[in-house]
Design an enzyme around this catalytic site. Structure first.
Site: not given
Lengths: 122, 118
Positions: B77-78
């Site tokens: 997840c960025i």
């Protein structure tokens, strides 16, 4: 909601500021809200503190994110359930919470869980 | 069956990543499909290529990279990664950084989502 919408449930079981799980959980909930799925939230145990009114995190130096729960309605996320005993055990009532919820018993929550395509704990 | 995997805890500190890895290996051996492995919360720390444990211990990031090389989609997840200093420059091979929408896609494509950690 999409015609082939799937039921996705988020189970909030941790208090709001002792760890990042509820905060990052809520970020995931908001993203999921854009996918037109059948989304519900359940607040269990200390997770019910996420919805407590009048929280002030300024002295913790932590961003207060609890008010964001109010935006859920705008994402058509209206199925917000709270475990009856979890509220009662903590001396809370529905009037103490920042959003409208449906209070459910543990067996009722259990049957809701059985209907889900996926359940995410935070 | 198609399984999606979510990992919420970092490497070594908790067993979540080990249990997830063992589950994935066992599921593949039984002929199941993995729709993807998604790292969220402290789980994103599983993806740093700078992990360098003692040689008598398992190398957790190497195991993920090897699964990625087999074609398993492994996603970080960025938003969670940026908080914790995981960026493309320190990302291990065969792992990619993307958004939470990928976790929704992975969930919708799976028969079962399994969460490890939290």
């Amino acid at each position: 909601m999409a015609e082939d919408a799937k039921k996705i449930m988020f189970v909030m079981q941790k208090p709001p500021h002792g760890s990042i799980y509820p905060y990052e959980g809520l970020e995931f909930i908001l993203i999921s809200g854009a996918y037109e799925q059948d989304i519900s939230l359940v607040f269990l145990g200390d997770g019910v503190y996420n919805l407590k009114k009048d929280q002030d995190t300024s002295e913790l130096g932590i961003k207060g994110f609890v008010k964001t729960y109010r935006t859920l309605e705008g994402y058509d996320i209206e199925n917000i359930y709270v475990d009856q005993n979890s509220l009662k055990d903590r001396g809370l009532t529905q009037e103490d919470l920042i959003v409208d919820v449906k209070v459910k018993t543990a067996p009722e929550i259990n049957s809701l869980m059985n209907e889900q395509h996926a359940i995410f704990p935070f | 069956m198609k399984f999606g995997i979510l990992i919420q805890d970092g490497p070594y500190n908790h067993e979540a990543g080990d249990s997830a890895y063992n589950f994935v290996v066992a599921a593949l051996a039984k002929g199941h499909e993995i729709t993807g492995i998604f790292f969220y919360n402290d789980g994103v720390l599983n993806a740093t290529r700078f992990m360098d444990p003692p040689t008598d211990d398992r190398n957790i990031v190497k195991r993920w990279s090897e699964l990625g090389a087999k074609g398993i989609d492994i996603i970080v997840c960025i938003a969670a990664a940026k908080r914790r200093g995981i960026i493309d420059a320190n990302l291990a091979p065969n792992i990619r950084i993307s958004g939470l929408g990928q976790l929704v896609d992975l969930t919708l494509n799976a028969d079962r989502m399994i969460t490890f950690g939290g």
